[in-house]
Design a protein around this motif. Structure first.
Motif, PDB file in Angstrom:
ATOM      1  N   PRO A   1       0.766  -1.204   0.214  1.00 20.39           N
ATOM      2  CA  PRO A   1      -0.084   0.001   0.035  1.00 20.39           C
ATOM      3  C   PRO A   1       0.850   1.301   0.013  1.00 20.39           C
ATOM      4  O   PRO A   1       0.273   2.253  -0.671  1.00 20.39           O
ATOM      5  N   LEU A   2       1.876   1.389   0.682  1.00 25.19           N
ATOM      6  CA  LEU A   2       2.802   2.525   0.713  1.00 25.19           C
ATOM      7  C   LEU A   2       3.410   2.628  -0.591  1.00 25.19           C
ATOM      8  O   LEU A   2       3.622   3.857  -0.848  1.00 25.19           O
ATOM      9  N   SER A   3       3.714   1.575  -1.271  1.00 23.90           N
ATOM     10  CA  SER A   3       4.385   1.744  -2.552  1.00 23.90           C
ATOM     11  C   SER A   3       3.374   2.178  -3.471  1.00 23.90           C
ATOM     12  O   SER A   3       3.735   2.893  -4.448  1.00 23.90           O
ATOM     13  N   GLY A   4       2.102   1.815  -3.509  1.00 19.03           N
ATOM     14  CA  GLY A   4       0.785   2.278  -4.177  1.00 19.03           C
ATOM     15  C   GLY A   4       0.833   3.815  -4.073  1.00 19.03           C
ATOM     16  O   GLY A   4       0.539   4.564  -4.969  1.00 19.03           O
ATOM     17  N   LEU A   5       1.008   4.356  -2.736  1.00 18.98           N
ATOM     18  CA  LEU A   5       0.754   5.791  -2.370  1.00 18.98           C
ATOM     19  C   LEU A   5       2.144   6.301  -3.150  1.00 18.98           C
ATOM     20  O   LEU A   5       1.883   7.276  -3.849  1.00 18.98           O
ATOM     21  N   TRP A   6       3.269   5.815  -3.171  1.00 13.39           N
ATOM     22  CA  TRP A   6       4.312   6.381  -3.964  1.00 13.39           C
ATOM     23  C   TRP A   6       4.156   6.468  -5.230  1.00 13.39           C
ATOM     24  O   TRP A   6       4.360   7.557  -5.920  1.00 13.39           O
ATOM     25  N   TYR A   7       3.414   5.431  -6.035  1.00 13.53           N
ATOM     26  CA  TYR A   7       3.127   5.553  -7.388  1.00 13.53           C
ATOM     27  C   TYR A   7       1.863   6.567  -7.595  1.00 13.53           C
ATOM     28  O   TYR A   7       2.103   7.440  -8.834  1.00 13.53           O
ATOM     29  N   GLN A   8       0.852   6.609  -6.766  1.00 12.99           N
ATOM     30  CA  GLN A   8       0.083   7.811  -7.191  1.00 12.99           C
ATOM     31  C   GLN A   8       0.464   8.896  -6.940  1.00 12.99           C
ATOM     32  O   GLN A   8      -0.247   9.935  -7.368  1.00 12.99           O
ATOM     33  N   THR A   9       1.360   9.337  -6.197  1.00 12.45           N
ATOM     34  CA  THR A   9       1.832  10.634  -5.957  1.00 12.45           C
ATOM     35  C   THR A   9       3.096  11.028  -6.518  1.00 12.45           C
ATOM     36  O   THR A   9       3.710  11.918  -6.217  1.00 12.45           O
ATOM     37  N   ASN A  10       3.390  10.029  -7.589  1.00  3.97           N
ATOM     38  CA  ASN A  10       4.670  10.394  -8.328  1.00  3.97           C
ATOM     39  C   ASN A  10       5.875  10.422  -7.394  1.00  3.97           C
ATOM     40  O   ASN A  10       6.863  11.345  -7.764  1.00  3.97           O
ATOM     41  N   GLY A  11       5.755   9.644  -6.772  1.00  6.89           N
ATOM     42  CA  GLY A  11       7.096   9.550  -5.795  1.00  6.89           C
ATOM     43  C   GLY A  11       7.045  10.507  -4.599  1.00  6.89           C
ATOM     44  O   GLY A  11       8.261  10.736  -3.859  1.00  6.89           O
ATOM     45  N   GLN A  12       6.239  11.618  -4.382  1.00  8.33           N
ATOM     46  CA  GLN A  12       6.100  12.657  -3.267  1.00  8.33           C
ATOM     47  C   GLN A  12       5.643  12.013  -2.072  1.00  8.33           C
ATOM     48  O   GLN A  12       6.206  12.501  -0.902  1.00  8.33           O
ATOM     49  N   GLN A  13       5.083  10.812  -1.955  1.00  6.67           N
ATOM     50  CA  GLN A  13       4.904  10.243  -0.687  1.00  6.67           C
ATOM     51  C   GLN A  13       4.943   8.704  -0.642  1.00  6.67           C
ATOM     52  O   GLN A  13       5.252   8.252  -1.651  1.00  6.67           O
ATOM     53  N   GLY A  14       4.894   8.136   0.418  1.00  2.62           N
ATOM     54  CA  GLY A  14       4.786   6.777   0.394  1.00  2.62           C
ATOM     55  C   GLY A  14       6.429   6.074   0.524  1.00  2.62           C
ATOM     56  O   GLY A  14       7.402   6.779   0.852  1.00  2.62           O
ATOM     57  N   VAL A  15       6.428   4.724   0.031  1.00  4.30           N
ATOM     58  CA  VAL A  15       7.781   4.227   0.022  1.00  4.30           C
ATOM     59  C   VAL A  15       8.224   3.363  -1.270  1.00  4.30           C
ATOM     60  O   VAL A  15       7.251   3.207  -2.179  1.00  4.30           O
ATOM     61  N   GLU A  16       9.254   4.049  -1.864  1.00  2.00           N
ATOM     62  CA  GLU A  16       9.768   3.799  -3.221  1.00  2.00           C
ATOM     63  C   GLU A  16       9.920   2.122  -3.317  1.00  2.00           C
ATOM     64  O   GLU A  16      10.660   1.871  -2.701  1.00  2.00           O
ATOM     65  N   PRO A  17       9.444   1.605  -4.295  1.00  2.00           N
ATOM     66  CA  PRO A  17       9.268   0.252  -4.609  1.00  2.00           C
ATOM     67  C   PRO A  17      10.854  -0.226  -5.211  1.00  2.00           C
ATOM     68  O   PRO A  17      11.261   0.561  -5.680  1.00  2.00           O
ATOM     69  N   GLU A  18      11.065  -1.470  -4.967  1.00  5.51           N
ATOM     70  CA  GLU A  18      12.316  -1.917  -5.494  1.00  5.51           C
ATOM     71  C   GLU A  18      12.444  -3.121  -6.081  1.00  5.51           C
ATOM     72  O   GLU A  18      11.217  -4.028  -5.875  1.00  5.51           O
ATOM     73  N   GLY A  19      13.197  -3.385  -6.854  1.00  4.18           N
ATOM     74  CA  GLY A  19      13.154  -5.021  -7.681  1.00  4.18           C
ATOM     75  C   GLY A  19      12.117  -5.065  -8.454  1.00  4.18           C
ATOM     76  O   GLY A  19      11.688  -4.009  -9.404  1.00  4.18           O
TER      77      GLY A  19
END
Length: 660
Positions: free
Chosen positions: A558-576
């Motif tokens: 979910p936090l990487s989903g937030l990263w995706y929807q906010t263009n990296g402004q919030q959440g956790v950047e996904p890896e791999g």
């Protein structure tokens, strides 16, 4: 410029095929003659639409309750309420009869998506068989050759449910709100392509152009998929700090008991929370969703007609009765107190539905579904509250071991009456790109191999109860399954027994649905069960919640989903591979080339199959739908999905009560 009113059927193939529960469908047979209903439970009287009288000058007919309001001077004549070119809806069986109250049941405000399915009005709409998109709010649309510009033509003369004109200004106002971070912290992802948010321009009062700097080949499908890019400007500006009088806005905040304008704007723009909100839907809610009986009444300005010129919908009112427990749904159904419903009905209760058909005066339909797995377990890759547990949730061999520990054949027999297919949550056999290896990977029941894999992960020591201790000996590794109370608990209880049989202590935390989502969005869930819809290409591309971090409701991250929807402004950047599926999705969204889109989509599914972020269990290919015998125009077969808006794309505004 390429002009289109639909997209090609080659976009994807759906083969509904024969019913997997043909014996059930055959048992339903022809509808029984309707038995007399109890007076208290019978729907309100209905009447057949009269033919439009010659010489009256009227193009349309209307419901008696509306005609009476016209005669009383409380409502304009029907011709003045309709657009110049209303949408003509075909009927499944026959021209219907006006009137009646459609009785349904629900589990409260967190269950409002069920009503959304009946009343949503996207720009375009999925066809009844979900193989292409058709006009809806948009009368027509055009796409340029490279897929960067989409010109939307609205229906001239169309009106909101309060009678005010619906025009391009309402779409442009929605766009203005999207660009206001104080009102919209997270922009609509369907208007986003990479880090670009599309541009919306007004061409004239009934024409809007949406454009992107590069190709957005998937946008046509997006316009039919939970995409309602409009707000009633004339109503919502009073709650918008950019337009409202400050003193009046402060008074409204105090009256609502809220602190921030964004809170008030969000509340007043919610169709389910605000009965005063003007809408475009066939029915308009008339009370807050906390009441025991939640009504939605016909929209007098609804802009669709049947083939005979009768303004729709046929049914006057939809009434949702609030139930406190999911188990009560079945009791209401078999008692004949529900007129038509599929939501919260499962094959585990199918014998009860079938046994009580005559008594309840209903028929049972079986609709094919898009579920890759009717019950699956999603492992949160962002979970961080307990780093020791999180390490194992992110370990693919741990997930594979727990998959091997599940006795899917037993689950199928015990929970699903043997009507399902043990499989992982991946593409269905009817879908282009189906891969048998993906469907069967780690689905065999092999506790011996599961134990071996868990030992190899360092989980060799056990406590006095036989539960595996963490490698540092600090205590048993404990996995918490966050079980939402709107789905049946039987499969989760079985999973608990299977995992504990291989030494993994498992706790079931049963949560009310709204609490479940709150905890999900706060990244507090370890493992969450759900059914995995839209496992058909290309439907899953416009509903990718299950196969990538798409938003905070993507249980796998979910936090990487937030990263995706906010263009990296919030959440956790996904890896791999989590990052890779996002990159592939953006490729699939952008390309106007269907083959390139297909290849990117299949690579997404391959990565999902390899990582098992979601462990599938059993897929039941059809779901029961209970329909009263006098409730007509409901299709015998209909693809029941989520993003296609089912049953909304089966035209519920044409459903009606047949009276003798």
């Amino acid at each position: 410029m390429a002009t289109r009113s639909t997209i090609s059927r080659r976009q994807f193939l759906w083969i509904s095929g024969a019913s997997v529960v043909g014996v059930v469908a055959a048992a339903c047979g022809s509808p029984a003659s309707p038995a007399p209903a109890e007076p208290a439970a019978a729907p309100a009287a209905t009447s057949a639409p009269a033919a439009v009288e010659a010489g009256t000058g009227s193009r349309f007919n209307e419901a008696p309750m509306l005609r009476e309001l016209v005669n009383q001077g409380q409502l304009p004549p029907v011709d003045e309420r309709m657009p110049l070119n209303p949408l003509v809806s075909e009927v499944e069986e026959e021209i219907g009869q006006y009137g009646g109250t459609w009785r349904r049941v629900w589990l409260g405000p967190s269950d409002a998506y069920g009503m959304w399915r009946l009343r949503h009005e996207t720009l375009l709409r999925w066809s009844a068989d979900s193989t292409y998109v058709t006009p809806n709010v948009a009368e027509s649309w055009e796409v340029n050759e490279d897929g960067t510009e989409f010109t939307i033509h609205l229906r001239e003369g169309m009106r909101w449910s309060d009678g005010e004109p619906f025009t391009a200004d309402d779409m442009l106002y929605w766009y203005e709100v999207q660009l206001n971070p104080d009102l919209t912290p997270v922009k609509n992802v369907r208007m986003s392509l990479g880090d670009e948010f599309g541009k919306m321009e007004k061409v004239d009062d009934y024409t809007v152009k949406i454009s992107f700097s590069k190709s957005y080949g998937l946008f046509e499908l997006q316009m039919a998929s939970e995409f309602e890019p409009y707000l009633p400007k004339h109503y919502m500006q009073q709650f918008d700090p950019a337009h409202a009088d400050p003193a009046e806005l402060d008074a409204k905040l105090q009256e609502a008991g809220l602190d921030q304008p964004q809170q008030l704007f969000s509340l007043r723009s919610s169709w389910s929370q605000n009965p005063d909100l003007p809408v475009l839907s066939p029915w308009v809610v008339k009370a807050e969703p906390t009441v025991t009986l939640w009504p939605a009444e016909r929209n007098p300005y609804y802009w669709k007609v049947d083939e005979a010129g009768n303004q729709l919908p046929y049914i006057d009112t939809i009434m949702h009765e609030l139930l406190q427990e999911r188990e009560l749904v079945t009791l209401k159904v078999v008692a004949g107190e529900v007129d038509m419903q599929s939501r919260h009905l499962g094959v585990n209760d199918l014998p009860l539905y079938m046994e009580n058909r005559e008594k309840g005066d209903y028929r049972v339909l079986m609709w094919p579904t898009t579920q890759g797995s009717s019950y699956c377990l999603m492992f949160n890759q962002n979970y961080d509250a307990d780093p020791k547990v999180a390490e194992f949730l992110r370990n693919v061999d741990f997930r594979r071991a727990l998959s091997l520990a599940i006795n899917r054949e037993e689950m199928n027999q015990v929970v699903y009456l043997g009507l399902g297919t043990p499989r992982q949550s991946t593409l269905l056999p009817q879908s282009p790109g189906f891969n048998e290896e993906w469907a069967t990977a780690y689905t065999e029941y092999d506790p011996e191999r599961a134990n071996q894999m868990l030992d190899e992960l360092g989980l060799t020591e056990r406590d006095s109860e036989g539960f595996r201790l963490l490698p540092d000996g600090s205590g048993p590794l404990t996995i918490v399954i966050a079980h939402p109370n709107n789905i049946g608990s039987d499969p989760t209880e079985l999973v608990k027994s299977y995992w504990e049989a291989v030494g993994v202590k498992t706790v079931i935390d049963t949560q009310e649905r709204s609490v479940h989502y709150e905890k999900m969005h706060a990244n507090e869930l370890q493992v969450a069960p759900w059914g995995n819809e839209e496992m058909i290409y290309p439907l899953f591309l416009v509903y990718p919640w299950w196969v990538m971090p798409y938003g905070t409701s993507s249980r796998i991250a979910p936090l990487s989903g937030l990263w995706y929807q906010t263009n990296g402004q919030q959440g956790v950047e996904p890896e791999g591979d989590l990052r890779r599926v996002i990159e592939l999705y953006e490729q699939a969204k952008a390309t106007p080339n269907e083959e390139e889109r297909f290849q990117a989509a299949m690579e997404m599914m391959r990565i999902n199959a390899e990582n098992l972020w979601t462990v599938g269990c059993v897929a039941v290919s059809e779901t029961p739908v209970v329909v009263k015998n006098n409730f007509r125009n409901v299709p015998e077969k209909h693809l029941h999905g989520t993003v296609n808006g089912s049953p909304g794309n089966a035209r519920p505004w044409t459903w009606f009560f047949r009276q003798a």
